[in-house]
Enzyme design. Structure first.
Site, PDB file in Angstrom:
ATOM      1  N   GLU A  80       0.928  -1.747  -0.128  1.00  0.00           N
ATOM      2  CA  GLU A  80      -0.441   0.146   0.383  1.00  0.00           C
ATOM      3  C   GLU A  80       1.009   1.469  -0.028  1.00  0.00           C
ATOM      4  O   GLU A  80       0.130   2.551  -0.274  1.00  0.00           O
ATOM      5  CB  GLU A  80      -1.012  -0.181   1.176  1.00  0.00           C
ATOM      6  N   GLU A 111       9.193 -21.665   3.889  1.00  0.00           N
ATOM      7  CA  GLU A 111      10.337 -21.206   5.102  1.00  0.00           C
ATOM      8  C   GLU A 111      11.233 -21.404   5.385  1.00  0.00           C
ATOM      9  O   GLU A 111      12.151 -20.925   6.031  1.00  0.00           O
ATOM     10  CB  GLU A 111       9.756 -20.857   6.416  1.00  0.00           C
TER      11      GLU A 111
END
Length: 293
Positions: A80, A111
């Site tokens: 954003e 991961e």
């Protein structure tokens, strides 16, 4: 001894036997308690924001590196920034173990993929800033990513929820989020991730302010690419320049949707070129540019 993020929170015995209202109240209290973990982090967040703003000012990039819930928090923050503060989308890179999910699948084994971390960190350069996030602070993907990035000359901001996190060994700026053990043991998508999201939002917002993209609490570099944001942009012009709806709309049109020049036009600048020159002289900060009028 178990790391803090793997311990069982207090008051959990018989949790599954309690009423809905009682369980939800406990969960809410745990979320509030997690935010208290940021109390000692303000200096670190300030340092991190300075590293981020320096990277952007000097043409560098910001890289987020994480896995699982921490990766989603990084994605929520970084994705954003271009719209909110007008940063170039190319200046933000989000590296998440296993890639950014397009559905509900987020396999845990990714991961541990240090080879992927090496590949994805290859684009990091000196002058960039890296934000590595891991609740445990020992997740291999962000750990290896930040290690490679630091060797390339990037500045590193490491965020973890365990005080002795190995991640901090590779940090120019270490931010320990002292969140309590989870109400659901090890479920760091809860309190730990809440604290991570708030920390990231605080740090990137301070960066936006220091870059000159916030004026009196208004986002003056917002990308007005839909009706709601255009209305917001026009409202900002009206508020700062003290003009009518029509004048605000015209100024935004003349400035081709670029809000800072539009504000200066509405406030008295005669041309877009003049407005741009004023902003160049003020380092992109609106307040000193307004003072030139």
């Amino acid at each position: 001894m178990l790391p803090q993020t793997e311990m069982l929170g207090e008051g959990t015995k018989g949790l599954d036997l309690r009423s809905d209202a009682d369980v939800l109240a406990c969960l809410l209290d745990a979320q509030k308690a997690a935010l208290n973990g940021l109390d000692g982090c303000l200096a670190g967040l300030s340092q991190g924001a300075a590293l981020l703003s320096s990277a952007i000012k000097n043409g560098g990039r910001i890289h987020y590196a994480a896995a699982g819930s921490s990766g989603l928090m990084g994605l929520a923050d970084g994705a954003e920034l271009p719209g909110t503060y007008g940063l170039s989308p190319e200046s933000i890179s989000i590296s998440m173990a296993g890639g950014i999910p397009t559905g509900a699948e987020m396999p845990g084994h990714t991961e541990d993929d240090v080879d992927a971390a090496k590949v994805t960190s290859a684009g990091v350069r000196s002058g960039d800033a890296v934000i590595a996030i891991s609740a445990s602070g020992s997740t291999p993907f962000p750990l290896d990513f930040v290690r490679h990035a630091r060797s390339a000359g990037a500045k590193t901001i490491c965020i973890a929820n365990n005080n002795d996190a190995p991640l901090f060994e590779h940090a120019d700026c270490a931010i320990f989020l002292n969140t309590p053990p989870e109400l659901i043991a090890g479920s760091t998508r809860m309190g730990a991730a809440t604290a991570q999201k708030v920390a990231l939002n605080m740090m990137s917002t301070l960066m936006g302010i220091r870059l000159g993209h916030v004026h009196d609490g208004m986002m003056v570099n917002v990308v007005a690419d839909n009706r709601k944001l255009r209305q917001r942009a026009e409202g900002i012009i009206k508020k700062i320049a003290g003009v009518s709806d029509a004048e605000a709309s015209l100024a935004l049109h003349k400035a081709a949707g670029n809000l800072k020049p539009a504000i200066l036009l509405a406030a008295g600048a005669t041309t877009v070129t003049q407005a741009d020159q004023m902003l160049a002289q003020s380092g992109g900060h609106l307040r000193p540019a307004l003072e030139q009028l």
